[in-house]
Every structure is written in structure tokens, then in C-alpha cells.
Design an enzyme around this catalytic site. Structure first.
Site, PDB file in Angstrom:
ATOM      1  N   GLN A  92      13.785   6.062  -3.570  1.00  0.00           N
ATOM      2  CA  GLN A  92      13.731   5.214  -2.383  1.00  0.00           C
ATOM      3  C   GLN A  92      14.925   4.270  -2.290  1.00  0.00           C
ATOM      4  O   GLN A  92      15.029   3.498  -1.337  1.00  0.00           O
ATOM      5  CB  GLN A  92      12.431   4.401  -2.395  1.00  0.00           C
ATOM      6  CG  GLN A  92      11.178   5.247  -2.316  1.00  0.00           C
ATOM      7  CD  GLN A  92       9.911   4.427  -2.517  1.00  0.00           C
ATOM      8  OE1 GLN A  92       9.916   3.201  -2.489  1.00  0.00           O
ATOM      9  NE2 GLN A  92       8.796   5.117  -2.731  1.00  0.00           N
ATOM     10  N   HIS A 161       9.920   1.093  -4.301  1.00  0.00           N
ATOM     11  CA  HIS A 161       9.376  -0.214  -3.933  1.00  0.00           C
ATOM     12  C   HIS A 161      10.383  -1.351  -4.077  1.00  0.00           C
ATOM     13  O   HIS A 161      10.113  -2.378  -4.686  1.00  0.00           O
ATOM     14  CB  HIS A 161       8.114  -0.521  -4.743  1.00  0.00           C
ATOM     15  CG  HIS A 161       6.963   0.371  -4.428  1.00  0.00           C
ATOM     16  ND1 HIS A 161       5.671   0.081  -4.800  1.00  0.00           N
ATOM     17  CD2 HIS A 161       6.903   1.566  -3.781  1.00  0.00           C
ATOM     18  CE1 HIS A 161       4.861   1.049  -4.396  1.00  0.00           C
ATOM     19  NE2 HIS A 161       5.600   1.963  -3.771  1.00  0.00           N
ATOM     20  N   GLU A 253      -0.869  -2.879   5.154  1.00  0.00           N
ATOM     21  CA  GLU A 253      -1.172  -4.200   5.688  1.00  0.00           C
ATOM     22  C   GLU A 253      -0.104  -4.707   6.650  1.00  0.00           C
ATOM     23  O   GLU A 253       1.087  -4.437   6.470  1.00  0.00           O
ATOM     24  CB  GLU A 253      -1.269  -5.224   4.546  1.00  0.00           C
ATOM     25  CG  GLU A 253      -2.321  -4.917   3.507  1.00  0.00           C
ATOM     26  CD  GLU A 253      -2.338  -5.925   2.369  1.00  0.00           C
ATOM     27  OE1 GLU A 253      -3.123  -5.735   1.423  1.00  0.00           O
ATOM     28  OE2 GLU A 253      -1.566  -6.920   2.426  1.00  0.00           O
ATOM     29  N   TYR A 263      -1.072 -13.080  -1.424  1.00  0.00           N
ATOM     30  CA  TYR A 263      -1.686 -11.990  -0.661  1.00  0.00           C
ATOM     31  C   TYR A 263      -2.421 -10.983  -1.544  1.00  0.00           C
ATOM     32  O   TYR A 263      -2.923  -9.979  -1.058  1.00  0.00           O
ATOM     33  CB  TYR A 263      -0.634 -11.350   0.252  1.00  0.00           C
ATOM     34  CG  TYR A 263      -0.256 -12.306   1.361  1.00  0.00           C
ATOM     35  CD1 TYR A 263      -0.828 -12.209   2.614  1.00  0.00           C
ATOM     36  CD2 TYR A 263       0.607 -13.372   1.120  1.00  0.00           C
ATOM     37  CE1 TYR A 263      -0.538 -13.125   3.613  1.00  0.00           C
ATOM     38  CE2 TYR A 263       0.909 -14.301   2.108  1.00  0.00           C
ATOM     39  CZ  TYR A 263       0.330 -14.175   3.352  1.00  0.00           C
ATOM     40  OH  TYR A 263       0.600 -15.100   4.342  1.00  0.00           O
ATOM     41  N   TYR A 274      -3.687   5.233  -6.946  1.00  0.00           N
ATOM     42  CA  TYR A 274      -3.578   6.684  -6.816  1.00  0.00           C
ATOM     43  C   TYR A 274      -4.314   7.408  -7.934  1.00  0.00           C
ATOM     44  O   TYR A 274      -4.689   8.569  -7.790  1.00  0.00           O
ATOM     45  CB  TYR A 274      -2.103   7.102  -6.788  1.00  0.00           C
ATOM     46  CG  TYR A 274      -1.438   6.817  -5.466  1.00  0.00           C
ATOM     47  CD1 TYR A 274      -1.614   7.667  -4.382  1.00  0.00           C
ATOM     48  CD2 TYR A 274      -0.645   5.688  -5.295  1.00  0.00           C
ATOM     49  CE1 TYR A 274      -1.016   7.409  -3.162  1.00  0.00           C
ATOM     50  CE2 TYR A 274      -0.038   5.415  -4.074  1.00  0.00           C
ATOM     51  CZ  TYR A 274      -0.226   6.280  -3.015  1.00  0.00           C
ATOM     52  OH  TYR A 274       0.359   6.008  -1.807  1.00  0.00           O
TER      53      TYR A 274
END
Length: 382
Positions: A92, A161, A253, A263, A274
Site C-alpha cells: 500500500q 496502513h 467508519e 476512537y 480477520y
């Protein structure tokens, strides 16, 4: 050149020709709200990641493998922007966001995020945000005066991430979303700036009124914590910051970001791991800030824009989220009677990486991966 190489070259040339020939084509998309949109293919990219508009209507597009493109107001490539950071794209990570502040005409300043490898251990990586001066030409431009204003810390293994979305608030603070790097617990660890929303002065220094400034270290950067993989960030007309993030297995979210709030990830989530291990929902632990909107099943959100134009007059103030696994553009009515809620979903079989509101009032969408198209969305005409 081998026979196999010849076949591959021919295939790539064929793909490029088809993509180029498709530019200018339009299609009609009907949303779940029965609204019809006309989508026009403007340009094609290789793994596009982010888009930002310049004051004169031109725009910038980043590709994950390191290229920055300058586009005309009509959405066609004018040329490359040189002088950007050198990246090695893995998973990513690679070149990420690009952000043009409202004072660009006076300062020439832009912000860029990317992933860098550790100099001693190439298996370690983390996100970086730099400021730079952008000088434009008729066929592209160049970046100079690159200055590091933020570093994701610590660098860790893995290639996911990163978050690294950028925004500047109406009161001129730099906000950055930082993912927890698939390591879970950093989101609650104040000795790391992973899994946080970061607030800085534009030069990277720490604002004196940040909520954890007395803690020192990276904690002084933190505006909110307990985030997983925040890949969309924008401010509404009142200056309120909204950030969306991917949940684990479901539970994506949209969060109204409140100073110093937690949060909850990975302690609470409306999704599960997962591995199948359940995570307590937000409503079981009200000490954590709950999402304003959440999605089960997942939409895999990427890119976020709160619409401020006039072309879609009924949608002013609505939030638009790109969906990867959902292969859709999702519209959130931010002023719904019972609070923000999904109000429409527009699908054409492509993963959506980025969405931006254009100065002309159109909605611009970048599709994901190789051959990702830039699509301009307008109301369908009868």
C-alpha cells in the site's frame, strides 16, 4: 527480445491504445437514489493515488510509483512535475497524497506524503510529509525547497496502513492522518504517532494548544487517537474535521474528529479481526468516541471530499467517499434528520481510489490500479 517479451509488449501497447481511444467516452450511472450521472473519461493513469486542484483550474495527480502529473483544466496530462521524492512502491506504500493550500497563489507551497524505507533496514518503513515550492510551466513543472514537516514514528515492518492523508484547516493548521501500520496496539500507544490524527503548524512545529503537548515527544503532535487506517480527510463549511477509516473485517467508519478523543481501535470496533476473533462494538464501551456512520459489510473507503459546489445543488455539504472493495462512490447526507447517513451509492464496476470536488462544481473520481481512469461526474441531461 524473446517471443514471450514480444507478446507482452504487444499486449501492453494494445492496452494503452484502447485506454487512450476511450478518452472522451461517456457513460450513464444510476445511483441507488435513482439519480443519474454522466461520467466522462478524461485521462488514464498507472496506479493513481491522489488529486488536488490548483487555483487556475489545473490539477495535480500522484501515482503510487512516484510520478506527479500536471493536468489541464479539461483534465488532460500537460506533463510531469519533477523534483518530487524518490519512492519504492511496495504493497500500500509509495507516493501518496498531494495537497494545495488555499494560499498557494501567494506562497507556491504544496504538501506531499510518501513512504520511505529505513536507511539501515529496508524491511522497515513509514510515512513522511514534506512541504515544497511548486513552480509550473506550460508542460509540467518542478518541486524545490523540499522540507520534511512530519515523520511517522517508529518505522515498522509491513507495507500497509500508512494513512498519510493531508489537510489544512480554515484556521491554518496542518492535519495528517496516520495509520496504525497493521500493528493494532500503536493506535492506543502515546509513545508512537501511529493510529492517530496529527495536528501541526504549517512548518511542522507543535501548536502550543495541542491536547497532549505537555506529554512531550510524538504525543505532542496528537489531536485524536484510536484510529486504524484513515484514508480520507476533509473539513466541512464550518471548519469541522471529518476522517474516514477502514475497519478490520467490516466496521468501516466516518468519524467527526473531536480534540483529544479516543476512537477506540483496537479495543472496540463494529467489525471483527480477520482471524475471526470478535471485537467488542463501540456501544459496549461508551468511554470511546463512536463513529458517526459505520458500514457492515465493509465499503473499504479511500478518498473523501465534502461537496462545496453548486452544480449538484441538493448535495451541497454532502460527503463523497471512494469505495475500493465496494467498487462504488458513496454519498453521505451530512445533514440527514437523524444524523449523517449513506444516501446514495453509484457503481460502475471499478475500485475508487480518490474523489475530489472540482472548482467547476463537477465531482472527479480516480479509479484504482493500472489503467485507473479519471472520471468527471455531472448530472445526466435529459
Amino acid at each position: 527480445m524473446t517471443y514471450r517479451t514480444l507478446l507482452l509488449s504487444a499486449a501492453l501497447i494494445g492496452t494503452s491504445t484502447v485506454a487512450s481511444a476511450d478518452i472522451g467516452n461517456t457513460e450513464t450511472i444510476t445511483g441507488t437514489d435513482d439519480v443519474e450521472l454522466t461520467a466522462t473519461h478524461l485521462e488514464t493513469f498507472n496506479k493513481p493515488w491522489a488529486m488536488a486542484f490548483l487555483p487556475d483550474g489545473k490539477s495535480l495527480v500522484t501515482e503510487k510509483e512516484g510520478t506527479i502529473w500536471l493536468l489541464s483544466p479539461e483534465g488532460q496530462k500537460l506533463g510531469e512535475i519533477t523534483g518530487g521524492p524518490s519512492v519504492t512502491a511496495r504493497g500500500q506504500g509509495g507516493l501518496g497524497d498531494i495537497y494545495v493550500p488555499k494560499d498557494f497563489d501567494q506562497t507556491g507551497e504544496v504538501y506531499i506524503s510518501y513512504v520511505e524505507r529505513d536507511a539501515k533496514d529496508n524491511s522497515l518503513s513509514g510515512a513522511v510529509v514534506q512541504s515544497a515550492t511548486l513552480t509550473l510551466s506550460s508542460s509540467g513543472g518542478s518541486l524545490s525547497n523540499l522540507k520534511r514537516v512530519w515523520t511517522q514514528s517508529p518505522k515498522v515492518t509491513g507495507n500497509g496502513h500508512y494513512g498519510h492523508r493531508i489537510g489544512v484547516s480554515p484556521d491554518n493548521y496542518l492535519f495528517i492522518s496516520s495509520g496504525e501500520r497493521q500493528k493494532f496496539t500503536p493506535a492506543q500507544n502515546m509513545d508512537m504517532n501511529l493510529g492517530k490524527v496529527i495536528r501541526l503548524n504549517r512548518d511542522g512545529s507543535i501548536p502550543e494548544d495541542n491536547p497532549f503537548v505537555e506529554n512531550g515527544g510524538v504525543a505532542s503532535q496528537v489531536w485524536s487517537l484510536g484510529h486504524r487506517n484513515p484514508l480520507g480527510l476533509d473539513f466541512d463549511a464550518e471548519g469541522q474535521l471529518w476522517v474516514h477509516e477502514m475497519g478490520p473485517k467490516h466496521g468501516d467508519e466516518l468519524n467527526k474528529i473531536v480534540r483529544s478523543e479516543n476512537y477506540g481501535y483496537p479495543v472496540v470496533s463494529n467489525g471483527d479481526h480477520y482471524s475471526g476473533v470478535e471485537i467488542p462494538d463501540h456501544d459496549t464501551m461508551p468511554i470511546f468516541e463512536a463513529p458517526t456512520v459505520y458500514w457492515v459489510p465493509a465499503i473499504s473507503p479511500a478518498g473523501f471530499s465534502i461537496y462545496k459546489g453548486d452544480v449538484f445543488s441538493d448535495w451541497k455539504g454532502d460527503g463523497f467517499i471512494g469505495g475500493l472493495s465496494s467498487q462504488a462512490l458513496i454519498r453521505v447526507d451530512m445533514d440527514a434528520e437523524d444524523g449523517p447517513a449513506e444516501a446514495g451509492r453509484y457503481e460502475w464496476g471499478k475500485r475508487i481510489r480518490e474523489v475530489e470536488s472540482g472548482p467547476d462544481g463537477a465531482i472527479y473520481v480516480l479509479e484504482d490500479d493500472e489503467g485507473g481512469r479519471l472520471m468527471k461526474l455531472m448530472p445526466a441531461t435529459e
